[in-house]
Enzyme design. Structure first.
Site, PDB file in Angstrom:
ATOM      1  N   GLU A  22       2.467  18.949 -49.708  1.00  0.00           N
ATOM      2  CA  GLU A  22       1.391  17.980 -49.931  1.00  0.00           C
ATOM      3  C   GLU A  22       0.429  18.664 -50.883  1.00  0.00           C
ATOM      4  OE1 GLU A  22      -1.765  16.812 -50.397  1.00  0.00           O
ATOM      5  OE2 GLU A  22      -2.424  16.846 -48.309  1.00  0.00           O
ATOM      6  N   GLU A  34      -7.830  20.185 -58.011  1.00  0.00           N
ATOM      7  CA  GLU A  34      -7.548  21.131 -56.917  1.00  0.00           C
ATOM      8  C   GLU A  34      -6.081  21.112 -56.524  1.00  0.00           C
ATOM      9  OE1 GLU A  34     -10.295  20.375 -53.690  1.00  0.00           O
ATOM     10  OE2 GLU A  34     -11.447  22.126 -54.299  1.00  0.00           O
ATOM     11  N   HIS A  69      -7.833   9.864 -47.614  1.00  0.00           N
ATOM     12  CA  HIS A  69      -8.913  10.810 -47.905  1.00  0.00           C
ATOM     13  C   HIS A  69      -9.041  11.081 -49.395  1.00  0.00           C
ATOM     14  CE1 HIS A  69      -5.610  13.743 -48.160  1.00  0.00           C
ATOM     15  NE2 HIS A  69      -6.454  14.511 -48.809  1.00  0.00           N
ATOM     16  N   ASP A  71      -5.702  11.756 -41.521  1.00  0.00           N
ATOM     17  CA  ASP A  71      -5.365  10.730 -42.519  1.00  0.00           C
ATOM     18  C   ASP A  71      -3.985  10.188 -42.171  1.00  0.00           C
ATOM     19  OD1 ASP A  71      -4.598   9.240 -44.747  1.00  0.00           O
ATOM     20  OD2 ASP A  71      -5.574  10.594 -46.169  1.00  0.00           O
TER      21      ASP A  71
END
Length: 311
Positions: free
Chosen positions: A97, A106, A258, A4
């Site tokens: 990240e 998540e 993504h 990405d």
């Protein structure tokens, strides 16, 4: 996710942009380091030491990658959860990240908060610094394609199954890249934002917002799209006056990532005319017992209601 380019490239650009202000000669904690790519960027920016914490077995791969790139003297990979990891000192910067679909699905942000509260110096910096969430109404051609399929299936009319089919297909949120032209508004609504250095976990448990848009053209209103961006700033992220920012955006109007967008489909399309009002309320609830679950509720002004679980 390494492929990405928007995600990885923006992190690198931000870290190098703030090399002198935040990284050079300073200590860094990389929460959930994965392959160690962000840790390597921090070394590239001049960090004196990076503590790269990774709970999975990917820590072994990160250690090998760090060694292969001659950075083992400055990047120290720690194979443990952030909650249990021990560092030799407090750090100047925390980089991670941590974002999930729609920002909080998540998400590792709870672990980032643990790291912040235990290991970040009082004048330390969070990278990213600010997170913001957005919503907008959308129309979707694929919805209509499903309808056409059932109208003539090998010469037979299957339209009685449409309500059931829509319920099965659209009962859960979809994570998809939405074309910018599918948005039914000129401007999305920013409905939540927080400073990563000061936000409390309790503030993320439930978010409510009302929305009111005017459709920019006549179309079928199919649902609400949710996305986010994160902002990288220097040592004073709340000083917006003339402050240089680098933004990692997952907007439909930006280059795809993504993360795509979270699409919350209504059970039934609502035809709207140009300039017609699209109004209602969105409620988002994170699950304290399971980070993998985010619940959304949509309530429209006409009384239409629907709940969604992203899990």
């Amino acid at each position: 996710m390494l492929s990405d380019a928007v995600r990885t490239g923006t992190y690198r650009r931000a870290i190098l942009r703030y090399a002198d202000e935040c990284f050079r000669g300073r200590t860094v904690l990389d929460v959930g380091c994965g392959t160690g790519i962000l840790s390597l960027f921090c070394v590239e920016a001049g960090a004196s030491a990076v503590y790269a914490v990774e709970a999975s077995d990917m820590a072994d791969q990160a250690r090998a990658i760090v060694a292969r790139n001659g950075a083992a003297d400055r990047i120290h990979v720690i194979h443990d959860t952030m909650e249990r990891a021990e560092l030799p000192c407090k750090v100047d910067v925390i980089v991670s990240e941590w974002m999930g679909y729609g920002l909080l699905y998540e998400s590792m942000f709870e672990s980032v908060l643990v790291a912040r509260d235990k290991w970040l110096k009082e004048d330390g910096v969070m990278f990213p610094s600010i997170a913001r969430m957005y919503l907008a109404p959308f129309t979707d051609e694929l919805y209509e394609d499903h309808s056409k399929l059932w109208q003539n299936l090998y010469g037979w009319d299957f339209t009685p199954i449409l309500p059931y089919a829509y319920q099965c297909i659209y009962k859960d949120p979809h994570v998809e890249v939405l074309p910018a032209e599918a948005l039914l508004c000129l401007r999305s609504k920013q409905f939540f934002s927080f400073n990563c250095k000061t936000v409390k976990l309790e503030q993320l448990r439930e978010v409510k917002t009302v929305f009111n848009f005017k459709s920019i053209y006549s179309a079928d209103f199919h649902g609400i799209a949710v996305w986010f961006d994160v902002v990288f700033t220097g040592r004073n992220p709340d000083d917006e006056a003339g402050h240089y920012e680098i933004v990692l955006s997952t907007s439909p109007e930006s280059e795809p990532t993504h993360w795509a967008q979270v699409l919350l489909f209504l059970d039934k399309a609502i035809p709207v005319e140009q300039d017609q009002e699209i109004a209602g309320e969105l409620r988002l609830v994170t699950n304290a017992a399971c980070r993998r679950t985010v619940h959304y509720d949509i309530t429209l002004a006409d009384g239409t209601k629907k709940g969604f679980d992203l899990s």
